[in-house]
Structure formats: structure tokens, C-alpha cells
Design a protein around this motif. Structure first.
Motif, short mmCIF file in Angstrom:
data_model
loop_
_atom_site.label_atom_id
_atom_site.label_comp_id
_atom_site.label_asym_id
_atom_site.label_seq_id
_atom_site.Cartn_x
_atom_site.Cartn_y
_atom_site.Cartn_z
N GLU A 289 0.81 -1.22 0.00
CA GLU A 289 0.00 0.00 0.00
C GLU A 289 0.85 1.28 0.00
N ASN A 290 1.92 1.27 0.77
CA ASN A 290 2.74 2.49 0.80
C ASN A 290 3.34 2.82 -0.55
N ILE B 101 1.94 2.26 -3.32
CA ILE B 101 0.84 2.83 -4.12
C ILE B 101 0.62 4.29 -3.74
N ILE B 102 0.60 4.56 -2.43
CA ILE B 102 0.33 5.93 -1.98
C ILE B 102 1.46 6.88 -2.38
N PHE B 103 2.69 6.46 -2.13
CA PHE B 103 3.83 7.38 -2.35
C PHE B 103 4.47 7.20 -3.73
N GLY B 104 3.97 6.26 -4.52
CA GLY B 104 4.54 6.02 -5.84
C GLY B 104 5.56 4.90 -5.77
N GLY B 105 5.60 4.08 -6.82
CA GLY B 105 6.45 2.89 -6.78
C GLY B 105 7.74 3.03 -7.58
N GLU B 106 8.06 4.23 -8.03
CA GLU B 106 9.21 4.38 -8.94
C GLU B 106 10.54 4.02 -8.27
N ILE C 131 -1.97 4.40 -10.84
CA ILE C 131 -1.42 5.54 -10.09
C ILE C 131 -0.45 6.35 -10.94
N ASP D 23 2.67 5.57 -12.32
CA ASP D 23 4.13 5.44 -12.30
C ASP D 23 4.65 5.47 -13.74
N PRO E 41 1.39 11.98 -0.69
CA PRO E 41 2.66 11.74 -1.38
C PRO E 41 3.25 13.07 -1.88
N ILE F 267 3.30 12.28 -7.85
CA ILE F 267 3.59 10.84 -7.84
C ILE F 267 2.64 10.14 -6.86
N GLY F 268 2.44 8.86 -7.08
CA GLY F 268 1.66 8.07 -6.14
C GLY F 268 0.17 8.35 -6.21
N CYS F 269 -0.53 8.08 -5.12
CA CYS F 269 -1.98 8.16 -5.12
C CYS F 269 -2.46 8.77 -3.80
N ARG G 56 -5.66 7.15 -2.17
CA ARG G 56 -5.41 5.95 -1.37
C ARG G 56 -4.78 6.35 -0.03
#
Lengths: 355, 272
Positions: free
Chosen positions: A71-72, A74-79, A108, A110, B89, B93-95, B98
Motif C-alpha cells: 500500500e505504501n 501505491i500511496i507514495f509512488g512505486g518508482e 497511479i 508510475d 505523497p 507521484i503516487g496516489c 489511497r
């Protein structure tokens, strides 16, 4: 596109874009595929590919790595996670890295392509595979073929040879079908240049442009054929041959593209077909009826025409009381494929006779 | 426990209204929790005298959610108002949506959602499901739309009314529209315009907050108006708002306007 190896239940329509792409990419044997998404996307595909390989007598572990997003991520971005996993992939010294996206990372936003664009000394190639965008298994296959093809440049000269494009790597008869194409092409004196993509190394991909003709596994791959024609100047035949007449037409078409007179080859193949049909004299005159392989499954769109053609050639009559013959999926390839299909018919007809 | 949420176009004065509302409610002796649900995380800043409190999502990002306690995310500000900022975020970036959902789940787990009144101060528009989180079952039962008389602001308020109408159709939903708050920009006929808009979406104007210089001056002092100028007319307006909201028992399911209705409404009211 079929991803189920069992010949008795060989239909899998639609399906996951990621799975389709991986059925292609894991055949670049010195590459690592990074799947950017939750661990489950990778696990599911790893299991499916591994089990399929085992069922096809291949002891091979698919080279997949997951960015294991939670989940983190997804929230903060997975790059950042993607960067790390690409570095991890590179530490395995692959000749190339493919980076596949999943539904959630495309949702999201990325930027997978931008991360891949960084120079790393080894090709790192993005493959768009988010299934929720409406793609199916086949979309993944197409996207993967195009991505792998980006590693090839135009050849200095064409040689009289053919590429097999987009073989169904997960189907039970994949190698038998390739052998049949090889046999047919040999009638025209044309060798196979590259099985694109099956059992390749990254360097082999460079040869893609040197064939005189690309032979697509099925018409659904036409966009890939067009793409390769545009990029590498290679004309294509849009399908492996199906049916008796279809197999002869295939020889004519390949001959036409390669500037070879196919009339002798066609004549020889007709004789070969007559001899093959002769082996099924014992079921001539029987009654059959064709039906969908399963109430939940569709047959191959062209299957009924092929079955009717064979029934006529063997003087079988189509009758609702006849032996129930499932329509094949996928359609059998070439004369050899028909021979295997007729073998199954014989079993069903004999069973019916015995009651 | 009363749970309310303020929604409205970005920059319309939601946070200023929310902070003064919380301060005024606390002045009535009530235990108040204000939760800023905007990645900009400036909802509670005036209550905290200018301090940027750590956001829930910053803490989750820095050390994971396992070890976070209620004391790490809840900060007491003016008059003991408990302040939480969801955060978000990095921009681009990100979501963030969520992120709001994760914040709410954490606050639930920490048993932090308590008090006499919870005030949710939410981002400008309900851009995705995450930002409708405060409207879901178990959270805010009353939504207040903050708008000025400017058309873009009314347009945003109408969109939020759509979200309320949608969510209120769900089984067990308790989300309703509590009323419309006009945070005035000093446009001619503004009060009548917002009043009429509220009527047309099956609601009512519950407060008219005039534009006042004291709001800006208080902000420069990093305080709410209620704290900085408690005797001012403006503070009285916020106190009146607090009493109205706390005592409000008339809520409605909004009937948002269609685009052509909104346009003809604009033509009726705006003098060109």
C-alpha cells in the motif's frame, strides 16, 4: 491465445495481459523480467509458467522479479522500488531486462518508460501490460513481441529464410507445430532463421531482420506483422497453415513472397496429404457430428471449416447421431496437425461403434 | 459524537472556516478533533499557531505504520482542539486518494476518531473515491459545502453535491448535506445567489461569512480569528456558525443541478 497445455482442454480465451507478455519474454533465456506491481502478480505468473514448463517436460525456472509493491508504494509512488528491483535484476548479469507494468501501477501513473530510459549498459525495455486497460492475453503477446523486436535493427541483407513469429509457447504442441512449418518450408528450400520468440538469447534477436519472410502464428498477430514489416522491411504470411487446401495455399504464398515457384512443392504436399488420409481408410464412411469442445468454451473460429474439409476428404457423413467430435482449439497446424486430429477422431468413432 | 465534513473549491477558505469553527466549538466546552484531508496539510496550522505538525502519511512513509501511536499523529492546538493532518505523497507521484483511505484506517486502528465533534476538512474536489472517504459510512454524516458567489466555486460545490447524492443512495449510508456556507468574496448580490443555489440543490444557506480584513491579519499572526480577535464581529460570525452547525438537525439529500441548469442559473444571477 491458448495458455493451457492440456490437449483435452486447450482453450483459454482472454486472460491476463501480463501472462501473455511473459509467455513470450521468458523465452529470451538470458533476460530477466521485472514485474512492477504487487508480489501476487509475479507469483501467479511464475506458478503458471513453471507448471506449464514442467507439464511440457522442461525443467526451467522463469526468471521473474517483482517490485513487491504494497500500500505504501501505491500511496507514495512505486518508482523508487522499480529502480531498486531493476538494479537487483542487473546484479544477476542478464543480457537484457524487460520491465512489465501491472494494473495498479498504471492506475497511479508510475512512469515505467521514463525509469527504463536511463542508460544502464544493458537494454532495459518497458513492456506495457496493464490488463485493466482492456487488453487480454493476446495483447500481452503482441506488446511483448513488439518490445523484443525493438532490440533488432534492419539487416544488411535478407537471406532466403523465414522467422516464426509469436508461437504459442504455452501450447502443448508448440514444438511439433514448429517442426511442421520447418518441414513445409524445406519443400521450398527455406530454412528457419529465428523462432521469435522461443528459446532465444538476447544476441539472437539481432538476426530478426535478415529473414525474407515472417510467418505469424495466427492472424490475430497481424499488427505485429505490420510493425515488423515497417521496421525491418520483412513481408509476412499471416498464419500458420490450417486445413488441407490451406496448407497448399500456404506453400504458394510463401513461394510468392520469396520468389520461388511452389508448384512442385504443392504437388508433393498433395501426395503427402493423400498418403496421410490413406492411413485413415478404416473410418471412411462413418457418421460424425461436430460440437463445441465444452459448453463453456468456444472452438477455434476456423475449426469447423477444417473439420468439414477433412470429413469430405474421408467421405464421412455429418449426422446428429454420429460420433461426437469436439471442434479443435487451436486449429491443427499443417498436414501433420490434421493427422493428429484424425487420429483422435478415429478413437472417438471406434468408441461410438463399440457403443 | 457529531462528525461533519467541509468540502469546497480549493482556495475558497475551507481551512480558515474549519479552524475557526473548531476553535469556536471548543469555546463551547466541546472536545473537538479536526482532520485535514488535503496533501497540502495546512488545515490545522492556525490552530497550531503556525506549526506544521507531522502528517500521518509522512510518519507512515518514514517508519511504517506498525509503531505509530495516537500521540504521534494527534496534536493539541488552541483551546485543546486535537489536530491531525493526513498529508500525502510528493506532488506528482503516487496516489493521494489511497493515502486518505490509509490515514482513516490507521486512525480507526489507533482509536483516534473520538470527541464531541470531528471536523473533516477535505481537498477542493472529490477527485476520486479516496477523497469521498470522509463521506462514507461511519465517518461524516453531515457535509457542509463552502462556496463563494463565484461561478467556479458554485460549480465545484455542485460537483460535491453530486458525490453526496451518489453516496447517500447506498444502503446504510448516513451521509447527508448539512447546508451551504457562503464564504463571501464581496460580490454584489452574493448572499442571494448562494442562497438561491442552496435552495435549488435542496439545501439551505446556514451561514454567511462576510469578507473581513481581520481574517488576513489573524493569519499573519498565525492564529484563528476566534483567538486573535475574540471580540470582533468576525469572531461572532464564527461563533454563530458553530452554534448553528452543532445544533443543526435539518439535513437533506441534495439534488445537484445539471450543467444546463447551472448555466441558466448563472445567467439569471450574474449581471453582465
Amino acid at each position: 491465445m491458448n495458455s493451457n497445455p492440456s490437449p483435452s482442454n486447450s482453450s483459454r480465451f482472454e486472460g491476463c495481459t501480463l501472462t501473455g507478455a511473459l509467455s513470450v519474454l521468458t523465452e529470451v533465456r538470458d533476460a530477466v523480467s521485472v514485474i512492477h506491481g504487487p508480489a501476487g502478480c509475479t507469483h501467479h505468473n511464475f506458478s503458471l509458467l513453471h507448471a506449464t514448463h514442467l507439464a511440457n517436460d522442461r525443467l526451467e525456472v522463469p526468471r521473474l522479479l517483482s517490485t513487491r509493491l504494497t500500500e505504501n508504494g501505491i500511496i507514495f509512488g512505486g518508482e523508487d522500488a522499480l529502480e531498486e528491483t531493476i538494479a537487483q535484476a542487473l546484479s544477476l548479469s542478464p543480457a537484457s531486462v524487460f520491465v512489465l507494468s501491472t494494473c495498479i501501477v498504471e492506475t497511479i501513473g508510475d512512469d515505467v518508460a521514463a525509469i527504463c530510459a536511463k542508460s544502464r549498459g544493458v537494454p532495459v525495455i518497458p513492456v506495457p501490460t496493464a490488463g485493466f486497460l482492456g487488453g487480454v492475453f493476446e495483447t500481452g503477446v503482441k506488446n511483448a513481441l513488439s518490445s523484443v523486436a525493438s532490440l533488432a535493427g534492419p539487416a544488411d541483407a535478407k537471406t532466403l529464410s523465414a522467422n516464426l513469429i509469436g508461437e504459442k509457447n504455452l501450447e502443448y504442441g508448440v514444438d511439433e507445430n514448429a517442426a511442421e512449418i520447418e518441414r513445409l518450408l524445406s519443400r521450398l528450400g527455406i530454412p528457419v532463421n529465428l523462432r521469435f520468440v522461443r528459446g532465444l538469447g538476447t544476441l539472437d534477436i539481432g538476426r530478426l531482420g535478415s529473414a525474407a519472410v515472417n510467418i505469424l502464428r495466427e492472424p490475430a498477430l497481424r499488427p505485429v506483422g505490420e510493425d515488423l514489416e515497417q521496421r525491418l522491411g520483412t513481408p509476412y504470411v499471416d498464419s500458420f497453415p490450417v486445413g488441407l487446401a490451406g496448407t497448399c495455399r500456404f506453400l504458394e504464398e510463401v513461394g510468392r513472397i520469396c520468389g520461388i515457384d511452389a508448384s512442385i512443392a504443392v504437388e508433393e504436399e498433395r501426395a503427402h496429404q493423400a498418403e496421410m488420409l490413406g492411413r485413415f481408410d478404416d473410418i471412411a464412411g462413418s457418421r460424425v457430428h461436430f460440437q463445441s469442445p465444452h459448453p463453456m468454451l468456444r472452438g477455434d473460429p476456423g475449426a469447423e471449416a477444417i473439420c468439414t474439409e477433412c470429413a469430405e476428404a474421408l467421405d464421412l457423413s455429418v449426422d446428429p447421431d454420429g460420433a461426437a467430435i469436439p471442434l479443435p482449439y487451436p486449429a491443427p497446424v499443417g498436414t501433420a496437425g490434421l493427422g493428429r486430429m484424425l487420429h483422435r477422431w478415429r478413437v472417438l468413432i471406434r468408441e461410438k461403434r463399440r457403443g | 459524537m457529531k462528525q461533519i465534513a467541509l468540502y469546497g473549491k480549493g482556495g475558497i477558505g475551507k481551512s480558515t472556516t474549519a479552524a475557526n469553527l473548531s476553535a469556536a466549538l471548543a469555546g463551547e466546552g466541546l472536545d473537538i478533533l479536526q482532520i485535514g484531508c488535503d496533501p497540502k496539510h495546512d488545515s490545522t496550522r492556525m490552530l497550531m499557531h503556525g506549526t506544521w505538525i507531522p502528517t500521518v502519511l509522512d510518519l507512515i512513509r518514514e517508519r511504517g505504520d506498525e509503531s505509530i501511536t495516537a500521540d504521534d499523529v494527534v496534536y493539541r492546538g488552541f483551546r485543546g482542539v486535537r489536530c491531525v493532518e493526513a498529508g500525502g505523497p510528493e506532488p506528482g507521484i503516487g496516489c493521494a486518494g489511497r493515502g486518505i483511505i490509509a490515514t482513516f484506517q490507521l486512525l480507526e486502528r489507533l482509536d483516534a476518531l473520538k470527541g464531541d465533534v470531528i471536523v473533516y476538512d477535505v481537498l477542493g474536489d472529490v477527485v476520486c473515491g479516496g477523497f469521498a472517504m470522509p463521506m462514507r459510512e461511519g465517518y461524516a454524516q453531515e457535509i457542509y459545502l463552502v462556496t463563494s458567489g463565484e461561478l467556479m466555486s458554485i460549480y465545484a460545490a455542485n460537483n460535491i453535491a453530486k458525490a453526496i447524492a451518489r453516496l447517500s443512495r447506498r444502503v446504510r449510508s448516513r451521509c447527508t448535506l448539512g447546508g451551504v456556507i457562503c464564504n463571501a468574496k464581496n460580490i454584489e448580490g452574493e448572499r442571494e445567489l448562494v442562497e438561491e443555489f442552496a435552495r435549488r440543490i435542496n439545501s439551505r444557506l446556514i451561514a454567511y461569512i462576510p469578507r473581513s480584513r481581520v481574517v488576513q491579519v489573524a493569519e499573519l499572526q498565525k492564529q484563528t480569528v476566534v483567538e486573535y480577535a475574540p471580540e470582533s464581529d468576525q469572531a461572532a460570525v464564527y461563533q454563530e456558525l458553530a452554534r448553528t452547525v452543532y445544533g443543526n438537525e435539518t439535513t437533506s439529500i441534495p439534488t445537484p443541478l445539471e450543467m444546463d441548469e447551472l448555466e441558466s442559473f448563472a445567467l439569471e444571477f450574474v449581471q453582465v
